[in-house]
Structures are given as structure tokens and as C-alpha cells.
Write a protein that holds these residues in place. Structure first.
Motif, PDB file in Angstrom:
ATOM      1  N   GLN A  42     -32.688  59.505 -10.398  1.00 37.14           N
ATOM      2  CA  GLN A  42     -32.787  60.945 -10.644  1.00 37.14           C
ATOM      3  C   GLN A  42     -32.580  61.797  -9.410  1.00 37.14           C
ATOM      4  O   GLN A  42     -32.629  63.020  -9.492  1.00 37.14           O
ATOM      5  CB  GLN A  42     -34.177  61.277 -11.219  1.00 37.14           C
ATOM      6  CG  GLN A  42     -34.341  60.902 -12.664  1.00 37.14           C
ATOM      7  CD  GLN A  42     -33.268  61.517 -13.536  1.00 37.14           C
ATOM      8  OE1 GLN A  42     -32.986  62.695 -13.450  1.00 37.14           O
ATOM      9  NE2 GLN A  42     -32.628  60.699 -14.359  1.00 37.14           N
ATOM     10  N   THR A  43     -32.406  61.181  -8.244  1.00 32.11           N
ATOM     11  CA  THR A  43     -32.468  61.939  -7.004  1.00 32.11           C
ATOM     12  C   THR A  43     -31.204  61.774  -6.165  1.00 32.11           C
ATOM     13  O   THR A  43     -30.783  60.650  -5.891  1.00 32.11           O
ATOM     14  CB  THR A  43     -33.691  61.495  -6.172  1.00 32.11           C
ATOM     15  OG1 THR A  43     -34.832  61.430  -7.016  1.00 32.11           O
ATOM     16  CG2 THR A  43     -33.951  62.465  -5.029  1.00 32.11           C
ATOM     17  N   VAL A  44     -30.647  62.900  -5.757  1.00 31.59           N
ATOM     18  CA  VAL A  44     -29.454  62.893  -4.911  1.00 31.59           C
ATOM     19  C   VAL A  44     -29.841  63.345  -3.502  1.00 31.59           C
ATOM     20  O   VAL A  44     -30.870  63.976  -3.295  1.00 31.59           O
ATOM     21  CB  VAL A  44     -28.363  63.829  -5.480  1.00 31.59           C
ATOM     22  CG1 VAL A  44     -27.945  63.363  -6.863  1.00 31.59           C
ATOM     23  CG2 VAL A  44     -28.826  65.286  -5.511  1.00 31.59           C
ATOM     24  N   LYS A 100     -32.216  76.586 -15.524  1.00 31.79           N
ATOM     25  CA  LYS A 100     -33.670  76.562 -15.651  1.00 31.79           C
ATOM     26  C   LYS A 100     -34.396  77.011 -14.388  1.00 31.79           C
ATOM     27  O   LYS A 100     -35.440  77.648 -14.443  1.00 31.79           O
ATOM     28  CB  LYS A 100     -34.127  75.137 -15.954  1.00 31.79           C
ATOM     29  CG  LYS A 100     -33.638  74.589 -17.279  1.00 31.79           C
ATOM     30  CD  LYS A 100     -34.222  73.192 -17.512  1.00 31.79           C
ATOM     31  CE  LYS A 100     -33.446  72.438 -18.586  1.00 31.79           C
ATOM     32  NZ  LYS A 100     -33.279  73.191 -19.845  1.00 31.79           N
ATOM     33  N   ASN A 113     -22.142  70.463 -13.215  1.00 32.08           N
ATOM     34  CA  ASN A 113     -23.113  71.195 -12.405  1.00 32.08           C
ATOM     35  C   ASN A 113     -24.484  70.567 -12.593  1.00 32.08           C
ATOM     36  O   ASN A 113     -24.913  70.342 -13.722  1.00 32.08           O
ATOM     37  CB  ASN A 113     -23.217  72.659 -12.857  1.00 32.08           C
ATOM     38  CG  ASN A 113     -21.866  73.276 -13.166  1.00 32.08           C
ATOM     39  OD1 ASN A 113     -21.451  73.278 -14.319  1.00 32.08           O
ATOM     40  ND2 ASN A 113     -21.178  73.757 -12.165  1.00 32.08           N
ATOM     41  N   MET A 114     -25.139  70.312 -11.481  1.00 31.76           N
ATOM     42  CA  MET A 114     -26.500  69.783 -11.546  1.00 31.76           C
ATOM     43  C   MET A 114     -27.415  70.744 -10.801  1.00 31.76           C
ATOM     44  O   MET A 114     -27.113  71.122  -9.667  1.00 31.76           O
ATOM     45  CB  MET A 114     -26.572  68.412 -10.877  1.00 31.76           C
ATOM     46  CG  MET A 114     -25.727  67.359 -11.583  1.00 31.76           C
ATOM     47  SD  MET A 114     -25.880  65.713 -10.830  1.00 31.76           S
ATOM     48  CE  MET A 114     -24.693  65.844  -9.495  1.00 31.76           C
ATOM     49  N   VAL A 134     -32.633  65.853  -9.882  1.00 32.48           N
ATOM     50  CA  VAL A 134     -31.796  66.551 -10.862  1.00 32.48           C
ATOM     51  C   VAL A 134     -32.680  66.958 -12.034  1.00 32.48           C
ATOM     52  O   VAL A 134     -33.322  66.102 -12.656  1.00 32.48           O
ATOM     53  CB  VAL A 134     -30.646  65.644 -11.360  1.00 32.48           C
ATOM     54  CG1 VAL A 134     -29.814  66.364 -12.412  1.00 32.48           C
ATOM     55  CG2 VAL A 134     -29.787  65.180 -10.191  1.00 32.48           C
ATOM     56  N   VAL A 135     -32.737  68.260 -12.331  1.00 30.66           N
ATOM     57  CA  VAL A 135     -33.586  68.701 -13.450  1.00 30.66           C
ATOM     58  C   VAL A 135     -32.774  69.121 -14.677  1.00 30.66           C
ATOM     59  O   VAL A 135     -33.297  69.141 -15.786  1.00 30.66           O
ATOM     60  CB  VAL A 135     -34.554  69.836 -13.041  1.00 30.66           C
ATOM     61  CG1 VAL A 135     -35.497  69.365 -11.932  1.00 30.66           C
ATOM     62  CG2 VAL A 135     -33.821  71.082 -12.614  1.00 30.66           C
ATOM     63  N   ALA A 136     -31.507  69.461 -14.462  1.00 30.02           N
ATOM     64  CA  ALA A 136     -30.644  69.762 -15.611  1.00 30.02           C
ATOM     65  C   ALA A 136     -29.190  69.646 -15.179  1.00 30.02           C
ATOM     66  O   ALA A 136     -28.839  69.935 -14.035  1.00 30.02           O
ATOM     67  CB  ALA A 136     -30.916  71.161 -16.157  1.00 30.02           C
ATOM     68  N   THR A 137     -28.363  69.231 -16.123  1.00 27.20           N
ATOM     69  CA  THR A 137     -26.945  68.999 -15.850  1.00 27.20           C
ATOM     70  C   THR A 137     -26.109  69.697 -16.914  1.00 27.20           C
ATOM     71  O   THR A 137     -26.437  69.631 -18.099  1.00 27.20           O
ATOM     72  CB  THR A 137     -26.663  67.478 -15.851  1.00 27.20           C
ATOM     73  OG1 THR A 137     -27.508  66.880 -14.871  1.00 27.20           O
ATOM     74  CG2 THR A 137     -25.212  67.179 -15.526  1.00 27.20           C
ATOM     75  N   TYR A 138     -25.064  70.344 -16.476  1.00 30.38           N
ATOM     76  CA  TYR A 138     -24.177  71.092 -17.373  1.00 30.38           C
ATOM     77  C   TYR A 138     -22.767  70.566 -17.182  1.00 30.38           C
ATOM     78  O   TYR A 138     -22.342  70.286 -16.071  1.00 30.38           O
ATOM     79  CB  TYR A 138     -24.242  72.587 -17.040  1.00 30.38           C
ATOM     80  CG  TYR A 138     -25.655  73.105 -17.014  1.00 30.38           C
ATOM     81  CD1 TYR A 138     -26.268  73.601 -18.166  1.00 30.38           C
ATOM     82  CD2 TYR A 138     -26.418  73.041 -15.847  1.00 30.38           C
ATOM     83  CE1 TYR A 138     -27.587  74.036 -18.155  1.00 30.38           C
ATOM     84  CE2 TYR A 138     -27.746  73.472 -15.825  1.00 30.38           C
ATOM     85  CZ  TYR A 138     -28.319  73.971 -16.985  1.00 30.38           C
ATOM     86  OH  TYR A 138     -29.626  74.381 -16.972  1.00 30.38           O
TER      87      TYR A 138
END
Lengths: 185, 185
Positions: A42-44, A100, A113-114, A134-138
Motif C-alpha cells: 500500500q505504500t510508495v 478524498k 492518479n493516486m 495510497v488512499v485512493a486511486t483514479y
């Protein structure tokens, strides 16, 4: 086999070139970064020179965005690494949207997009490392396959190598991970 | 433009697949890792699940190697990610050599080998992040160009994407970084 010693040369390339977005003093700013990585699923991570204007915004809001440009966007992508937000307003280069977190400006023209929440930092002599969850991805519909999965062949990311300052295309998918080696078991 | 929200999906791919070497209880062990990154110019990161056998060796010796396999090695590379050093002796899979650090086993068959000294770690719930300074790099002559620079087209790295568990080829170099965007200045 003849090996040549190259000295202490970091060769861990190619890496994907991204546009990192942050709100600096209330204005969206974008910086080109290819010294990226993945920490856990989950982490970049972003390795960012301490001189970069963008870092003040990341420290202030503790949020940032990671936008993946396609090869069509190579000129604007490169440009964002050539000029600093200190002297150039890069907020007008792209259509900007928020998600968000509300403080992580994202680039509509980038197919992926993250938005990320800063969870850890690491301090190196000339670089700050930002690790973001990463909390939301488009995603643009155009880069998804029939099953709704991101297809990197459609995304056409810009891959970066340092020594020759090169941008590269992604080639074809040629094997399945966790599978192609099963014959050796 | 229609964007679809995918949830909290990490899409920062493709990343180069590498074989990480460490000496575990005196025996060379190798593990396949593609959750890698660059921190600063000299420092690479590895995101490694805490269950991996290799991590004990990295913590013990505070050294590791990063070996970049070519596409020819995809089966062995994948295999090293399928079996654990807990139950399988992976030291015999490759010709192993050591460099300056003496405790970072490297793989002769991989065209690029970097030996690294552990400089920082980061702790995530299920992953340990190892950040290593590259102290020496060894390269096959066959992947160097006429000027002695590493040519990624000759190296033919294995690029990894997570969602579809894919291994991909590198495509062609199509633009110069810090250059192609100059026209927008």
C-alpha cells in the motif's frame, strides 16, 4: 565471464517517471520524479532532492499525489522537472482535480492518479524520502481492460534510466510471475 | 474525461525484478524482489515481507546484493520467488562470487551486480524495508555500450506489474530526459 567493475554505480533502473503533486502555500505544484519505489503493498516512496519546492507542501499537508503520465505527455512531464515552482506557476499546465484528501492535487490528463497520505520520512544528506500510503486511486477508462484491471500496455508509462538520461517505452508482457518458474520446482 | 475510482490501489509499476543475495547462516541465499526503489542517487530500497528467510542474513551482516537478471533468466528468477531458503538450498542455482564486502553473495549469470551496505531500515506492519548504499557494481562487458555505459536494451531487464502478475520487456528509448521538455520553457 568477464565482469567490469564500474565503481559504486546505482543501476536499479528503469523506474516509472511520475508527476508528484502537492499544494504549496495553497497552489498546486507538480514535480517530475523517477526515483520512486514500493515499500509495502500500500505504500510508495519518493526520493526528492531537498532543494525541491514541492517538499514544503508535502511536509505542510502530509499529503501528495502520484500521477502516472503516458508517453504522449513526455514533453510536459520533462518540463515539470526542468523548472521550479519557486519561479514558475505550474498549476495552469494541467487540469487539476482533488479527491478524498482534499490537499493532494491530481492531474486529470494523467491516466492514473493516486492520492497518498504521508506515513514516514527518511532523511538522506541531499534527499528527503517521503513514504505515502495510497488512499485512493483514479483511472481513465481507456487504460482499463475488459475486467477493469489496469493494463500497462494501454497506459504506456514513461520509464526512466539515469546514466543516459533516457525515457523508454514499455515492451510486451512475456511471462507470468509466480508461474513461469514452476517447472524448476 | 471519465475517471473510475479503483479504491486504494497501488499502481506504481512496472518495477525492475531483481534477485537479492544475502548470506544466511553462512550460506548464500537469493530471493526475487520487485518492490524496489531508489532513495537518493547512491541508495536503493527493498521492500521485503517479514516472513522472508533472507532478511535474517541482511540483519546479521548488514550487507546484501542486488543482481539484475536478464529476460533469459526469467524461469530461475521466478523460481527464486516461489521457494524459500528455509526449505530449499538456492546457493547451488547460480555461480556465486563475492566482492569488497565479502558477505554479499552475487550471481555471476546476472549481467549487473551491486553490493550494498545496509544504511537504514523502515518498519511496516508486514514488511521490512532495507535501504542500502551501493558500494561497488559489477557488469558484464556484453551489456556495456562503446563508451562503457550500461545499455538497458542490451541488459533486457524483467519488468514486473503486480495486478496481473506480469513480467514485461523493456521497449525502445524514445526521448532524452532533461531535454525533450525544453521547448515549453
Amino acid at each position: 565471464m568477464a565482469k567490469r567493475e564500474l565503481g559504486a554505480r546505482n543501476c536499479l533502473y528503469p523506474l516509472p517517471t511520475v508527476l508528484v503533486g502537492a499544494l504549496v502555500k495553497g497552489r498546486p505544484n507538480f514535480i517530475t520524479i523517477a526515483h520512486v519505489g514500493i515499500m509495502d503493498l500500500q505504500t510508495v516512496s519518493l526520493g526528492m532532492n531537498k532543494t525541491h519546492f514541492t517538499k514544503a507542501g508535502i511536509f505542510e499537508n502530509r499529503t501528495f499525489s502520484v500521477n502516472i503520465p503516458s508517453q504522449d505527455m513526455v514533453e510536459k512531464t520533462d518540463y515539470c522537472g526542468l523548472v521550479s515552482g519557486k519561479t514558475v506557476d505550474k498549476s495552469k499546465l494541467f487540469k487539476v482535480f482533488f479527491g478524498k484528501l482534499q490537499t493532494a492535487p491530481m492531474i486529470e490528463e494523467c491516466p492514473v492518479n493516486m492520492e497518498c497520505r504521508l506515513v514516514k520520512t527518511a532523511d538522506f544528506p541531499a534527499h528527503d524520502i517521503f513514504m505515502g500510503e495510497v488512499v485512493a486511486t483514479y483511472c481513465d477508462e481507456s487504460v482499463l481492460d475488459d475486467e477493469g484491471r489496469l493494463d500497462y500496455a494501454r497506459l504506456r508509462p514513461i520509464l526512466f534510466t539515469m546514466h543516459d538520461a533516457g525515457y523508454w517505452r514499455l515492451g510486451e508482457r512475456f511471462a507470468d510471475a509466480w508461474s513461469v518458474g514452476k517447472g524448476l520446482k
